[in-house]
Design a protein around this motif. Structure first.
Motif, PDB file in Angstrom:
ATOM      1  N   ILE A 114      26.905  -2.449 -14.719  1.00 59.27           N
ATOM      2  CA  ILE A 114      26.474  -1.057 -14.946  1.00 59.27           C
ATOM      3  C   ILE A 114      27.578  -0.151 -14.406  1.00 59.27           C
ATOM      4  CG2 ILE A 114      24.017  -1.575 -14.789  1.00 59.27           C
ATOM      5  CD1 ILE A 114      24.064  -0.589 -11.959  1.00 59.27           C
ATOM      6  N   GLY A 115      27.361   1.141 -14.531  1.00 60.44           N
ATOM      7  CA  GLY A 115      28.361   2.071 -14.037  1.00 60.44           C
ATOM      8  C   GLY A 115      29.083   2.775 -15.168  1.00 60.44           C
ATOM      9  N   PHE A 158      17.079   1.943 -11.560  1.00 60.00           N
ATOM     10  CA  PHE A 158      18.102   1.122 -10.868  1.00 60.00           C
ATOM     11  C   PHE A 158      17.456  -0.132 -10.304  1.00 60.00           C
ATOM     12  CE2 PHE A 158      22.143   0.483  -8.932  1.00 60.00           C
ATOM     13  CZ  PHE A 158      21.910  -0.088  -7.695  1.00 60.00           C
ATOM     14  N   SER A 159      16.315   0.033  -9.641  1.00 56.26           N
ATOM     15  CA  SER A 159      15.654  -1.153  -9.073  1.00 56.26           C
ATOM     16  C   SER A 159      14.963  -1.937 -10.172  1.00 56.26           C
ATOM     17  CB  SER A 159      14.644  -0.713  -8.020  1.00 56.26           C
ATOM     18  OG  SER A 159      15.281   0.120  -7.102  1.00 56.26           O
ATOM     19  N   VAL A 192      20.195   5.004 -13.542  1.00 58.44           N
ATOM     20  CA  VAL A 192      20.714   3.739 -12.999  1.00 58.44           C
ATOM     21  C   VAL A 192      22.100   3.990 -12.395  1.00 58.44           C
ATOM     22  CG1 VAL A 192      21.518   1.453 -13.642  1.00 58.44           C
ATOM     23  CG2 VAL A 192      19.419   2.360 -14.617  1.00 58.44           C
ATOM     24  N   ASP A 193      22.959   4.672 -13.165  1.00 57.00           N
ATOM     25  CA  ASP A 193      24.341   4.822 -12.696  1.00 57.00           C
ATOM     26  C   ASP A 193      24.508   6.066 -11.852  1.00 57.00           C
ATOM     27  OD1 ASP A 193      24.710   2.671 -14.229  1.00 57.00           O
ATOM     28  OD2 ASP A 193      25.494   3.743 -15.961  1.00 57.00           O
ATOM     29  N   ARG A 194      23.618   7.039 -11.970  1.00 59.68           N
ATOM     30  CA  ARG A 194      23.686   8.295 -11.226  1.00 59.68           C
ATOM     31  C   ARG A 194      25.094   8.885 -11.271  1.00 59.68           C
ATOM     32  NH1 ARG A 194      21.118   4.823  -8.583  1.00 59.68           N
ATOM     33  NH2 ARG A 194      22.847   4.271  -7.233  1.00 59.68           N
ATOM     34  N   LEU A 202      27.868   5.004 -16.926  1.00 62.45           N
ATOM     35  CA  LEU A 202      27.473   6.414 -16.993  1.00 62.45           C
ATOM     36  C   LEU A 202      27.406   6.975 -15.579  1.00 62.45           C
ATOM     37  CD1 LEU A 202      26.732   8.428 -19.169  1.00 62.45           C
ATOM     38  CD2 LEU A 202      24.350   7.937 -18.758  1.00 62.45           C
ATOM     39  N   HIS A 203      28.281   6.479 -14.698  1.00 62.82           N
ATOM     40  CA  HIS A 203      28.282   6.981 -13.315  1.00 62.82           C
ATOM     41  C   HIS A 203      28.924   8.364 -13.328  1.00 62.82           C
ATOM     42  CE1 HIS A 203      28.684   7.348  -9.078  1.00 62.82           C
ATOM     43  NE2 HIS A 203      29.994   7.289  -9.090  1.00 62.82           N
ATOM     44  N   LEU A 248      15.961  -2.379 -13.113  1.00 63.79           N
ATOM     45  CA  LEU A 248      16.978  -3.188 -13.807  1.00 63.79           C
ATOM     46  C   LEU A 248      17.439  -4.339 -12.913  1.00 63.79           C
ATOM     47  CD1 LEU A 248      18.050  -2.508 -16.610  1.00 63.79           C
ATOM     48  CD2 LEU A 248      20.120  -1.676 -15.555  1.00 63.79           C
ATOM     49  N   ARG A 254      17.164   7.885  -5.424  1.00 68.01           N
ATOM     50  CA  ARG A 254      16.592   6.568  -5.644  1.00 68.01           C
ATOM     51  C   ARG A 254      16.058   6.543  -7.068  1.00 68.01           C
ATOM     52  NH1 ARG A 254      12.359   2.954  -7.039  1.00 68.01           N
ATOM     53  NH2 ARG A 254      12.327   1.215  -5.594  1.00 68.01           N
ATOM     54  N   PHE A 287      24.618  -0.219 -21.079  1.00 68.96           N
ATOM     55  CA  PHE A 287      24.390  -1.330 -20.129  1.00 68.96           C
ATOM     56  C   PHE A 287      25.027  -2.560 -20.728  1.00 68.96           C
ATOM     57  CE2 PHE A 287      22.381  -4.116 -17.263  1.00 68.96           C
ATOM     58  CZ  PHE A 287      21.782  -5.142 -17.991  1.00 68.96           C
TER      59      PHE A 287
END
Lengths: 212, 400, 150, 117
Positions: free
Chosen positions: B66-67, B366-367, B398-400, B69-70, B369, B362, B48
């Motif tokens: 973020i992203g 994510f929310s 978070v990154d899914r 670890l997408h 953060l 969901r 992050f």
């Protein structure tokens, strides 16, 4: 000249991209020699080799130095994903890596080893190469988990680099998803053996140009 | 860069809870320093990157990046069948693999109206609560290591907590064979049954963990360093909490007694008696107290299950032979699970084929953060570390 | 405010049928009433909790934006849905009503290319800013090559 | 003359230790300034914004107070070692000295120099 209607062109594979070839050749143009000692030291060893039986002296010096390097390899804490949790468990008290002389260190400036634990995504790859570059030589890399080895279960994702060895040269691959601490320890012991007979020129695995 | 952060910091520090008195410091001419708390940082709990705009030690702007670890979970969800995807589902929230798999599997079962045998439901609750204990152990360990100096040499509590977590992982290893990511859940029930002697091993582990939790509280509750670092830090008011959509211990730490196991019971949670611990202050200390109370609730539930585990089959569907064997009829649903970090939900749209048409994950973190840019401005850099730890994000989710 | 009461209020406001079984009230809205009904749900129905908002690509029938808001005290949830026209990729933003919509809508923009009007800071959240294409559209192949990393 | 030999040997050991360890490091380590090794390390990302900013005055004041009382500590060590030989008179003098200094400490605390927020 037969004009191919758009949309039917075959999916371009990475070899066709011009900029990729330059990227590959740039990456391979790493100075290979002198990865192990300073030039002054190697000049001295060449001098010693001039004497008959000089190899005995340099071999003994090499084994001593390699023993010193092997027994205090400091990994930089570089946790990406699930394997990072298993790496933490390996660093903790039950599977302690400090028995092997490895002190997990936060900054790449003081580290000799980078354990890539997790999936390397395309957004993370430049960061990973920068951190690997910022580590002082001689340095090693362990690719932990099938995501770092080859992209793993996310191999067909659009945002996933198909294995960390496309980005940095890797010395030991630890299989598993996630590899249990025992197999990571086994990988680290293999690395220590590799360091123990780290040959004079420090030849190392160049980044492999995998094609799929 | 600074102008955009002003729009984020336009939200005045939340009133209501007694936040630390922040004296306006009339700096004359001190410029703002922009700094990366970047992807590779000891206290970033994963990948992050927070671009902090600092005025001296005070953070005046946060831009969360973020992203890193997408891993294309939702796209892979559309191209993998109902049998294949659960093995990756546990990699969204990889610290609590049991609960993240459960969300996907429950969504598919709810569309297909597949009934799950009673024993399988009890086993699901059992492993979910054990997973909550293991996840909270890791949270407490990494958080106290982040605030390391304050608690007598960084890694003290980390090594204790990981020692407890290893005991729970041993239970999972003897049950499922894996330590961190399990293929325990499948559509229609559960894949493994309790081996012999597992129940008493589980009871001894639970008793030991309850004694250890008391030790942690003795070490931390009256520790003035800990109180100074966590009380009044990162206060989330109820209004901010709800509109941003944070859930789990963060929400209950801000005074909202909402728990999915109580509000929307799934997997026979209604058969068990447990309390929903809630705190009012909404700061890091309140979240700490909520999670420590959840330790005890989880052990209580596990004991109730071990006493009343019904006999019967553990799965209502035959063993999986081929990948396209499970077909879910057309429909859509949103199934949610109370994970250790909050509401983990899977919004599934199926078109009758072996693969889902659309799968939205969901993630609770994510929310959770997303609340950071609203609460961090005004705190010092050291507090950012404490707040990050108390939010306890997991970046697969978070990154899914 | 409990579930049946909320359903009638919603029915009276929207006029069209309100679907969904007990804890969930599902309502399909035209695009221009998206923010007003969300504000109604938050103020009068007391749905303060913002669960998530996402989109679905129905290929020929265009994109559909879904948002779920919940009332935590009397636990019921309202699922708001709006269908954008076949070629349309703009939708009003919910950020003035719910703060949580900020990141969720940035992800919808990143994955589907839906630009949300009124969003304070609409840029890609998961992918790099210079990424071409919107991955979750059905036309985007799952393993599209990305030089030089393939 | 000879009683100072110990000090000389001690100094030689200190200097020797520093020189040997640095020279050995320079001799042994490979020097390869390749790639991004010389960039500034900022958690892996490119550095954002300039670092040469005008720092708030708070940092400076804290440093100043620290140096003040650190220099004071230098006087305490020899005094403490030889206190037994000097008797009660030395104690009174030191307490006087400390009271003057604590006047400065009280002023710094009143001005809120050390409070950070």
């Amino acid at each position: 000249m037969e004009v191919k209607p758009p949309g039917l062109a075959p999916l371009p594979i990475w070899r066709d991209f011009k900029d990729l070839q330059e990227w590959e050749t740039h990456h391979r143009r790493r100075p290979e020699t002198g990865d192990k000692h300073s030039s002054a030291f190697e000049a001295i060893t060449d001098g010693i080799h001039a004497f008959p039986g000089g190899f005995v002296v340099t071999a003994a010096a090499d084994t001593f130095l390699n023993w010193a390097r092997k027994s205090s390899v400091w990994p930089v804490t570089f946790g990406l994903a699930c394997c990072a949790i298993e790496m933490m468990a390996t660093f903790a008290s039950r599977f302690d890596v400090e028995r092997l002389g490895m002190v997990p260190w936060a900054s790449p400036r003081h580290a000799d080893l980078m354990i890539v634990s997790g999936t390397v995504t395309i957004k993370m790859a430049p960061m990973l190469t920068r951190i690997y570059d910022q580590m002082p030589d001689p340095k090693w890399a362990v690719s932990m988990g099938s995501c770092a080895n080859s992209g793993g279960p996310f191999r067909h994702g659009y945002h996933v680099v198909k294995g960390v060895d496309r980005v940095i040269p890797v010395d030991v691959y630890v299989p598993g998803c996630p590899p249990p601490p025992e197999s990571l320890l086994n990988g680290l012991l293999l690395l220590q053996e590799q360091i123990a007979h780290f040959r004079r020129t420090g030849q190392r695995a160049a980044p492999s140009a995998k094609v799929d | 860069m600074a102008s955009r952060n002003d729009s984020l910091t336009a939200a005045t520090p939340p009133a209501g809870a007694p936040a630390r008195a922040i004296r306006e410091i009339d700096y004359t001419g001190s410029e703002r320093l922009t700094m990366n708390m970047g992807p590779q940082h000891p206290s970033s709990h994963g990948v992050f990157r927070a671009v902090l705009t600092l005025e001296g030690e005070t953070v005046v702007g946060v831009d969360a990046v973020i992203g890193y670890l997408h891993r294309c979970h939702e796209k892979l969800g559309e191209s993998l069948t109902y049998v294949q995807y659960p093995s990756i589902a546990s990699k969204t929230d990889y610290v609590a693999a049991m609960t993240s798999e459960l969300a996907y599997v429950m969504a598919a079962e709810r569309i297909g109206a597949i009934d799950i045998p009673r024993r399988a439901q009890y086993l699901r609750v059992l492993v979910a609560e054990l997973q909550r204990i293991a996840s909270h152990c890791l949270w407490l360990g990494t958080w106290c290591m982040d605030m390391g100096g304050a608690l007598g040499g960084g890694a003290t509590i980390f090594l204790y907590c990981i020692r407890e977590r290893e005991l729970v992982l041993d239970l999972f290893e003897s049950l499922v064979g894996a330590r961190l990511l399990y293929g325990f859940h499948q559509i229609g029930g559960v894949r493994y049954d309790l081996p012999a002697g597992w129940a008493d091993q589980c009871r001894t582990t639970i008793d030991l963990i309850e004694k250890r939790v008391v030790e942690y509280e003795e070490m931390l509750d009256e520790n003035t360093f800990f109180q100074m670092r966590t009380q009044g830090v990162g206060v989330i008011s109820r209004e901010v909490a709800e509109t941003v959509g944070i859930s789990g211990p963060l929400l209950r730490g801000s005074g909202v007694p909402f728990d999915i196991r109580r509000a929307d019971p799934y997997c026979s949670y209604e058969d068990f008696a447990f309390a929903v611990p809630t705190e009012e202050a909404g700061d890091c200390f309140a979240r700490y107290r909520v999670r420590m109370a959840e330790f005890r609730q989880a052990t209580a539930i596990v004991r109730q299950i071990l006493d009343g585990l019904p006999e019967g089959p553990i799965s209502s569907r035959p063993g999986v032979k081929s990948v396209v064997q499970v077909r879910i009829p057309k429909g859509e649903t949103y199934a949610r699970v109370e994970g250790p970090r909050g509401e983990v939900g899977c919004y599934l749209v199926s078109d009758g084929g072996p693969k889902p048409y659309r799968m939205k994950w969901r993630g609770a973190s994510f929310s959770n953060l997303a609340v950071l840019p609203h609460i961090i401005p005004g705190h010092s850099v050291a507090d950012v570390v404490a707040i990050m730890g108390s939010v306890d994000p997991v970046f697969g989710e978070v990154d899914r | 405010m409990h579930y049946e009461q909320a359903r009638e209020l919603l029915q009276s406001l929207v006029g069209t049928a309100v679907g969904g079984t007990n804890p969930i009230a599902e309502v399909t809205l035209p695009r221009d009433r998206w923010v007003s009904v969300a504000r109604f749900a938050r103020e009068t129905l007391g749905c303060g909790f913002f669960a998530f908002s996402t989109a679905i690509d129905w290929q020929a029938d265009g994109l559909e934006v879904v948002a779920r808001v919940e009332n935590l005290d009397a636990p019921f949830a309202v699922m708001l849905r709006t269908r954008l026209g076949p070629g349309e990729t703009t939708c009003p933003s919910l950020v003035p009503v719910y703060r949580g919509a900020d990141w969720m809508e940035r992800e919808c923009f990143d994955m589907f290319g839906i630009t949300f009007e009124g969003h304070p800071d609409l840029r890609r959240i998961l992918l790099d800013d210079d990424w071409q294409g919107h991955p979750l559209l059905k036309s985007y192949a799952v393993d599209t090559p990305y030089p030089p990393y393939r | 003359m000879y009683d100072y030999l110990g000090v000389l040997v001690y100094l030689l050991i200190i200097v020797g230790f520093a020189v040997v360890s640095l020279a050995a490091a320079r001799l042994l380590r490979p020097a390869r300034p390749w790639g991004a090794k010389h960039d500034t390390y900022e958690c892996g990302a490119e550095t954002v914004g300039a670092a040469w900013v005008q720092f708030p005055v708070g940092f400076y004041l804290v440093a100043l107070v620290f140096i003040l009382f650190d220099a004071l500590a230098v006087f305490l060590f020899p005094w403490a070692l030889s206190l037994r030989g000097l008797g009660g008179w030395a104690l009174a003098v030191m307490l006087l000295f400390l009271s003057i200094v604590s006047l400065g400490w009280w002023y710094a605390r009143r001005e809120g120099v050390l409070e950070w927020k």
